[in-house]
Design a protein around this motif. Structure first.
Motif, PDB file in Angstrom:
ATOM      1  N   ALA A 280       0.851  -1.186   0.000  1.00 40.24           N
ATOM      2  CA  ALA A 280       0.000   0.000   0.000  1.00 40.24           C
ATOM      3  C   ALA A 280       0.886   1.235   0.000  1.00 40.24           C
ATOM      4  CB  ALA A 280      -0.924   0.015   1.213  1.00 40.24           C
ATOM      5  N   THR A 281       0.526   2.240  -0.782  1.00 44.46           N
ATOM      6  CA  THR A 281       1.324   3.465  -0.864  1.00 44.46           C
ATOM      7  C   THR A 281       0.471   4.665  -0.478  1.00 44.46           C
ATOM      8  OG1 THR A 281       0.798   3.980  -3.179  1.00 44.46           O
ATOM      9  CG2 THR A 281       2.633   2.472  -2.766  1.00 44.46           C
ATOM     10  N   VAL A 282       1.088   5.596   0.223  1.00 43.54           N
ATOM     11  CA  VAL A 282       0.451   6.866   0.558  1.00 43.54           C
ATOM     12  C   VAL A 282       1.447   7.978   0.252  1.00 43.54           C
ATOM     13  CG1 VAL A 282      -0.669   8.278   2.311  1.00 43.54           C
ATOM     14  CG2 VAL A 282      -0.907   5.788   2.392  1.00 43.54           C
ATOM     15  N   ASP A 283       1.034   8.969  -0.535  1.00 43.67           N
ATOM     16  CA  ASP A 283       1.868  10.120  -0.861  1.00 43.67           C
ATOM     17  C   ASP A 283       1.536  11.269   0.073  1.00 43.67           C
ATOM     18  OD1 ASP A 283       2.880   8.676  -3.041  1.00 43.67           O
ATOM     19  OD2 ASP A 283       1.272   9.394  -4.355  1.00 43.67           O
ATOM     20  N   PHE A 284       2.557  12.032   0.448  1.00 43.66           N
ATOM     21  CA  PHE A 284       2.381  13.184   1.320  1.00 43.66           C
ATOM     22  C   PHE A 284       2.980  14.425   0.657  1.00 43.66           C
ATOM     23  CE2 PHE A 284       2.385   9.520   4.090  1.00 43.66           C
ATOM     24  CZ  PHE A 284       1.366   9.779   4.984  1.00 43.66           C
ATOM     25  N   SER A 285       2.311  15.559   0.837  1.00 46.93           N
ATOM     26  CA  SER A 285       2.835  16.812   0.297  1.00 46.93           C
ATOM     27  C   SER A 285       2.764  17.897   1.371  1.00 46.93           C
ATOM     28  CB  SER A 285       2.062  17.244  -0.956  1.00 46.93           C
ATOM     29  OG  SER A 285       0.702  17.460  -0.643  1.00 46.93           O
ATOM     30  N   TRP A 286       3.646  18.869   1.264  1.00 44.64           N
ATOM     31  CA  TRP A 286       3.801  19.933   2.249  1.00 44.64           C
ATOM     32  C   TRP A 286       2.738  20.996   2.033  1.00 44.64           C
ATOM     33  CZ3 TRP A 286       6.144  20.468   6.684  1.00 44.64           C
ATOM     34  CH2 TRP A 286       6.445  21.731   7.191  1.00 44.64           C
ATOM     35  N   ASP A 287       2.003  21.337   3.101  1.00 44.86           N
ATOM     36  CA  ASP A 287       0.955  22.360   2.977  1.00 44.86           C
ATOM     37  C   ASP A 287       1.368  23.695   3.555  1.00 44.86           C
ATOM     38  OD1 ASP A 287       0.814  22.078   5.726  1.00 44.86           O
ATOM     39  OD2 ASP A 287      -1.330  21.610   5.790  1.00 44.86           O
ATOM     40  N   GLY A 288       2.641  23.833   3.894  1.00 46.85           N
ATOM     41  CA  GLY A 288       3.152  25.063   4.487  1.00 46.85           C
ATOM     42  C   GLY A 288       3.496  24.910   5.946  1.00 46.85           C
ATOM     43  N   GLN A 289       2.871  23.915   6.608  1.00 48.81           N
ATOM     44  CA  GLN A 289       3.142  23.665   8.023  1.00 48.81           C
ATOM     45  C   GLN A 289       3.438  22.209   8.323  1.00 48.81           C
ATOM     46  OE1 GLN A 289      -0.420  25.332   9.905  1.00 48.81           O
ATOM     47  NE2 GLN A 289       0.759  27.160  10.463  1.00 48.81           N
ATOM     48  N   ARG A 290       2.856  21.326   7.534  1.00 44.84           N
ATOM     49  CA  ARG A 290       3.001  19.880   7.783  1.00 44.84           C
ATOM     50  C   ARG A 290       2.839  19.122   6.468  1.00 44.84           C
ATOM     51  NH1 ARG A 290      -1.776  21.725   9.428  1.00 44.84           N
ATOM     52  NH2 ARG A 290      -0.992  22.099  11.523  1.00 44.84           N
ATOM     53  N   TYR A 291       3.192  17.838   6.524  1.00 44.64           N
ATOM     54  CA  TYR A 291       2.973  16.964   5.378  1.00 44.64           C
ATOM     55  C   TYR A 291       1.602  16.300   5.512  1.00 44.64           C
ATOM     56  CZ  TYR A 291       7.754  17.506   3.762  1.00 44.64           C
ATOM     57  OH  TYR A 291       8.940  18.035   3.275  1.00 44.64           O
ATOM     58  N   MET A 292       0.794  16.457   4.473  1.00 40.45           N
ATOM     59  CA  MET A 292      -0.561  15.931   4.463  1.00 40.45           C
ATOM     60  C   MET A 292      -0.699  14.856   3.381  1.00 40.45           C
ATOM     61  SD  MET A 292      -2.150  17.574   6.838  1.00 40.45           S
ATOM     62  CE  MET A 292      -3.883  17.254   6.460  1.00 40.45           C
ATOM     63  N   PRO A 293      -1.509  13.818   3.636  1.00 40.02           N
ATOM     64  CA  PRO A 293      -1.690  12.785   2.614  1.00 40.02           C
ATOM     65  C   PRO A 293      -2.413  13.342   1.396  1.00 40.02           C
ATOM     66  CG  PRO A 293      -3.184  12.448   4.464  1.00 40.02           C
ATOM     67  CD  PRO A 293      -2.259  13.538   4.866  1.00 40.02           C
ATOM     68  N   THR A 294      -1.942  12.951   0.224  1.00 36.92           N
ATOM     69  CA  THR A 294      -2.603  13.390  -1.031  1.00 36.92           C
ATOM     70  C   THR A 294      -3.452  12.280  -1.606  1.00 36.92           C
ATOM     71  OG1 THR A 294      -0.634  12.768  -2.288  1.00 36.92           O
ATOM     72  CG2 THR A 294      -0.803  15.057  -1.560  1.00 36.92           C
ATOM     73  N   ASP A 295      -2.977  11.041  -1.531  1.00 39.36           N
ATOM     74  CA  ASP A 295      -3.774   9.909  -1.989  1.00 39.36           C
ATOM     75  C   ASP A 295      -3.091   8.652  -1.511  1.00 39.36           C
ATOM     76  OD1 ASP A 295      -1.678   9.281  -3.806  1.00 39.36           O
ATOM     77  OD2 ASP A 295      -2.555  10.639  -5.263  1.00 39.36           O
ATOM     78  N   GLY A 296      -3.756   7.541  -1.717  1.00 40.76           N
ATOM     79  CA  GLY A 296      -3.193   6.245  -1.338  1.00 40.76           C
ATOM     80  C   GLY A 296      -3.743   5.144  -2.212  1.00 40.76           C
ATOM     81  N   ASP A 297      -2.956   4.123  -2.369  1.00 40.57           N
ATOM     82  CA  ASP A 297      -3.368   2.990  -3.196  1.00 40.57           C
ATOM     83  C   ASP A 297      -2.919   1.702  -2.544  1.00 40.57           C
ATOM     84  OD1 ASP A 297      -4.327   4.356  -5.785  1.00 40.57           O
ATOM     85  OD2 ASP A 297      -2.344   5.245  -5.494  1.00 40.57           O
TER      86      ASP A 297
END
Length: 299
Positions: A280-297
């Motif tokens: 299973a994969t989950v991508d995270f991206s920076w929102d300016g304060q923290r890394y948030m999940p973008t999607d998962g498979d």
């Protein structure tokens, strides 16, 4: 696995990029890694910007902090280990060298690849090699300048990583379809017994010359359940179905420090259940304060 690529540490920009976010990465990933038996930090290239020794000094601090943070959050007997491959920024390739260029031209035109050719072509990567040997040696079963084999026993399973130095012929600028790799030289290494085999290389297949593209593609599909790359600055996960060799998972890492004006810092977490053969994969991206999940498979 925590997958990272494209940090491209520049000694003139150390105050402005992601090197201070190791704790954010650790905390974010930790939420998806309860009760794990092993955590692998997988880096698919471009740790440095220009291959300078000072850039790897900053990299050592970043990864030491990240690895120590992970160790503090998992069980005391859990394995925490880093595996790396170099990218086209992990060498002093901008420094023009007429002899190296002549050798590369010869290799591209089906010239002989022997140890003297390899030594000349990987010379710009000397500081990467020193960094990698310090951080990624505990489970190495084979190492030369183009291939490093890691085998890690986790309970009743063996996870094998083949770290392929696709950047040994890198030049500035890089041209798609020109990379060459001596696949036949390493076929036996790719056939070892393991519960799961993972191939790591910075450049995806579209960057290789035809004489390398076909044997390398066959090698990846026939011997590896997972193929991980970087370079494209865009995270993706896809299943490759081959009628002859079956299915494999193709993972491309995003850029931790994309450097483009509109780029967003990202990394991924890949969870492996070896008993059930699930990924299973989950991508995270920076929102300016923290890394948030973008999607998962799940695969």
């Amino acid at each position: 696995m925590i997958t990272i690529a494209e940090i491209r540490i520049h000694i003139k920009e150390t105050k402005t990029h992601v090197l201070d976010r190791w704790e954010k990465i650790c905390a974010t990933a930790n939420n998806l890694l309860p009760d794990v038996r092993a955590v692998f930090v997988v880096v698919t290239g471009d740790i440095a910007y220009g291959g300078a020794e000072a850039e790897y000094t900053f990299a050592e601090r970043f990864f030491s902090n990240l690895l120590d943070c992970i160790r503090a959050r998992v069980a005391s007997d859990a394995i925490v280990y880093m595996v790396t491959v170099p990218g086209n920024h992990d060498g002093t390739f901008k420094q023009q060298n007429a002899a190296r260029k002549a050798i590369i031209d010869s290799v591209i035109n089906d010239g002989v690849i022997d140890n003297s050719v390899i030594d000349a072509c990987v010379a710009p990567q000397v500081h990467y090699f020193s960094f990698s040997e310090r951080f990624s040696s505990d489970y190495v079963t084979f190492r030369d300048r183009l291939w490093v084999e890691h085998e890690v026993k986790v309970d009743n399973h063996v996870i094998a990583f083949s770290a392929i130095n696709a950047s040994w012929l890198s030049q500035v600028p890089e041209t798609p379809g020109k990379l060459v790799f001596p696949v036949k030289r390493y076929l036996n290494l790719a056939k070892g017994n393991a519960s799961v085999r993972i191939a790591l290389m910075h450049h995806p297949l579209n960057w290789y010359a035809q004489g390398t593209y076909h044997p390398l593609r066959e090698l990846c599909r026939s011997q590896y359940q997972v193929v991980m790359s970087g370079h494209e600055h865009s995270a993706s996960a896809s299943t490759v179905s081959d009628l002859q060799f079956g299915d494999s998972l193709n993972l491309e890492a995003g850029a931790l420090d994309p450097h483009e004006a509109d780029g967003v810092s990202s990394f991924s977490v890949v969870k492996l259940d070896l008993d059930k053969q699930l990924f299973a994969t989950v991508d995270f991206s920076w929102d300016g304060q923290r890394y948030m999940p973008t999607d998962g498979d799940a695969v």
